[in-house]
Design an enzyme around this catalytic site. Structure first.
Site, PDB file in Angstrom:
ATOM      1  N   HIS A   1     -36.308 -30.191 -49.245  1.00 19.40           N
ATOM      2  CA  HIS A   1     -35.105 -29.914 -48.471  1.00 19.40           C
ATOM      3  C   HIS A   1     -34.689 -31.082 -47.596  1.00 19.40           C
ATOM      4  CE1 HIS A   1     -38.432 -29.217 -45.818  1.00 19.40           C
ATOM      5  NE2 HIS A   1     -37.649 -29.094 -44.771  1.00 19.40           N
ATOM      6  N   CYS A   2     -35.454 -32.166 -47.556  1.00 21.37           N
ATOM      7  CA  CYS A   2     -35.152 -33.258 -46.623  1.00 21.37           C
ATOM      8  C   CYS A   2     -34.880 -34.585 -47.311  1.00 21.37           C
ATOM      9  CB  CYS A   2     -36.315 -33.429 -45.635  1.00 21.37           C
ATOM     10  SG  CYS A   2     -36.418 -32.139 -44.387  1.00 21.37           S
ATOM     11  N   ILE A   3     -35.870 -35.101 -48.006  1.00 24.71           N
ATOM     12  CA  ILE A   3     -35.814 -36.505 -48.431  1.00 24.71           C
ATOM     13  C   ILE A   3     -34.663 -36.798 -49.397  1.00 24.71           C
ATOM     14  CG2 ILE A   3     -37.131 -38.401 -49.454  1.00 24.71           C
ATOM     15  CD1 ILE A   3     -39.654 -37.049 -48.465  1.00 24.71           C
TER      16      ILE A   3
ATOM     17  N   ILE B   1     -31.780 -35.449 -49.349  1.00 30.56           N
ATOM     18  CA  ILE B   1     -30.515 -35.097 -48.709  1.00 30.56           C
ATOM     19  C   ILE B   1     -30.247 -35.918 -47.454  1.00 30.56           C
ATOM     20  CG2 ILE B   1     -29.316 -33.215 -47.505  1.00 30.56           C
ATOM     21  CD1 ILE B   1     -30.708 -31.295 -49.446  1.00 30.56           C
ATOM     22  N   ASP B   2     -31.255 -36.057 -46.603  1.00 34.19           N
ATOM     23  CA  ASP B   2     -31.061 -36.645 -45.275  1.00 34.19           C
ATOM     24  C   ASP B   2     -30.425 -38.033 -45.284  1.00 34.19           C
ATOM     25  OD1 ASP B   2     -32.271 -34.331 -44.619  1.00 34.19           O
ATOM     26  OD2 ASP B   2     -34.045 -35.206 -43.691  1.00 34.19           O
TER      27      ASP B   2
END
Length: 443
Positions: free
Chosen positions: A279-281, A283-284
């Site tokens: 959910h992070c890498i 997208i962020d």
């Protein structure tokens, strides 16, 4: 003077309730971030009220059932006995003293930030907010979100942030199924909209988290979270590019990384794979590149890493195509099985999994797709992807019936010796098989 006294009383009352654990903790979003937070606060004696728009999830949690594999039902049941309750009734937000927003912040189809979950949540709770609450946004986002999007919505019914209600940004740092680091042992960054907000935020977290890291503003905390994940994305992009170079040179990139990792300073090992997931890498970095354009800054380094990482499923598919061609086969009509479709090993989390992109490439090119994953028994509902598939149990007969298997996620539960001995062709994206063999292709 009266106004200053009222402001002080508002903050002091909140701090007192958080300190003696009489405060009610409200958690909005009961997924991979919200559930661990709920459990932590429940375990240390707070009453927790959980909010979610997914009524099925609300019903499951109230029945003592977790849909997240690494969270035991027994822990949910214990939390229920301790007073935890899940609800889809957002008017009850007034019951909470400390409110944490743990909602998704995905990208839209143009790879731009989609803050609709944050905005809609703030709009949903705003009519029911009251004096003496602290609201913490935990969702990953670009610098300025708390100040520009959250604060105005908290104030739209007459409350004043920093005076009668308090706002902080404290990014989640959950790593699902990581037994070494848990919610309470991972240091927590906290940035306040004002000095009073920071005091409220620190009080909200200090009983639950072993180490707090206060920073000077919500923007600093927001950028801190982005830097953490961009650091990983850029380094993974580098090692994915190195993988391609090493492959052309006939060098084992995993042997190279292991050797380099023996240097006791100045090197951190990162390992290549079929692409980025979670959910992070994935997208962020795009949250920062989008926001940076407002300041007329081009984040070329970050964008290049993003291009490399998002191209990895296509690279793996190319290795599959070449290997099948060498065996006088095409992807069309071939039976291809993906081994592991969660985004990382030993979890059931499918968010942004590169295995899904691989599955779509095989399907769209006429392959007969299947998958095996002990953590994902049925392909879940996803916003942008759909497969009407269930996991296949791996047996020698099943493996022998495949034209190729793609090892996308290296779960510990897989019997790698059996896979090696019975699969006709293995596309290994994780470096599981170090010994060379004619039917094992590094990708």
């Amino acid at each position: 003077m009266k106004e200053a006294s009222a402001r002080t009383a508002c903050l002091d009352g909140l701090l007192s309730k958080l300190a003696d654990r009489s405060a009610v903790i409200g958690i909005v979003g009961l997924g991979y971030v919200g559930q661990p937070l709920m459990l932590r606060y429940s375990e240390i004696g707070y009453r927790v009220l959980g909010f979610d728009v997914n009524r099925a999830r609300v019903d499951e949690l109230n029945a003592g059932i977790s849909s997240i594999e690494h969270i035991d039902n027994a822990r949910i049941a214990t939390a229920r006995k301790g007073g935890f309750e899940a609800t889809a009734d957002f008017s009850r937000i007034a019951e909470a003293d400390g409110i944490m927003l743990c909602v998704p912040t995905p990208l839209n189809r143009y790879r731009e930030p989609d803050l609709s979950f944050v905005v809609n949540t703030c709009e949903q709770i705003a009519p029911f907010l009251r004096e003496g609450q602290v609201v913490a946004l935990e969702s990953t986002t670009y610098p300025g979100t708390t100040r520009e999007e959250v604060v105005p919505r908290l104030e739209q019914h007459g409350l004043r942030v920093g005076e009668t209600i308090f706002a902080v940004y404290s990014p989640e740092r959950e790593d699902p199924a990581n037994a070494e680091f848990t919610t309470n042992t991972i240091p927590k960054v906290v940035g306040g909209h004002s000095d009073a907000c920071l005091k409220a935020g620190l009080a909200l977290y200090e009983k639950a988290i072993e180490r707090l890291v206060p920073v000077s503003s919500t923007e600093t905390a927001e950028l801190t979270k982005l830097l953490e994940n961009i650091h990983r994305a850029v380094n993974i992009g580098l090692v994915n590019e190195m993988k391609i170079v090493a492959d052309r040179m006939g060098i084992d990139i995993f042997e190279v990384i292991d050797a380099a990792a023996t240097k006791p300073f100045g090197f951190t090992p990162y390992y290549p794979g079929p692409g980025l997931g979670g959910h992070c890498i994935p997208i962020d970095p795009f949250y920062l590149t989008w926001k940076a354009r407002e300041y007329k800054v081009n984040t070329r380094f970050i964008e290049l890493a993003g291009e490399i990482n998002t191209s990895m499923p296509t690279y793996v598919f190319g290795k599959l195509t070449t290997a099948l061609n060498e065996r006088h086969k095409s992807v069309r009509g071939s039976r291809i099985m993906i081994l592991g479709i969660a985004y990382k090993k030993n979890v059931d989390d499918m968010r942004e999994s590169p295995a899904v992109a691989l599955m779509e490439l095989v399907r769209d090119n006429g392959g007969v797709i299947g998958y095996a994953d002990p953590h994902v028994p049925v392909f879940p509902e996803m916003r942008e992807h759909h497969f009407d598939l269930s996991a296949t149990d791996l047996t020698p007969e099943v493996l022998a019936a495949q034209d190729a298997v793609i090892l996308a996620t290296n779960h510990d539960a897989f019997d790698y010796a059996m896979i090696r001995d019975h699969a006709k062709l293995i596309i290994d994206t994780r470096g599981v098989y170090r010994a060379s063999a004619d039917h094992i292709i590094r990708a």
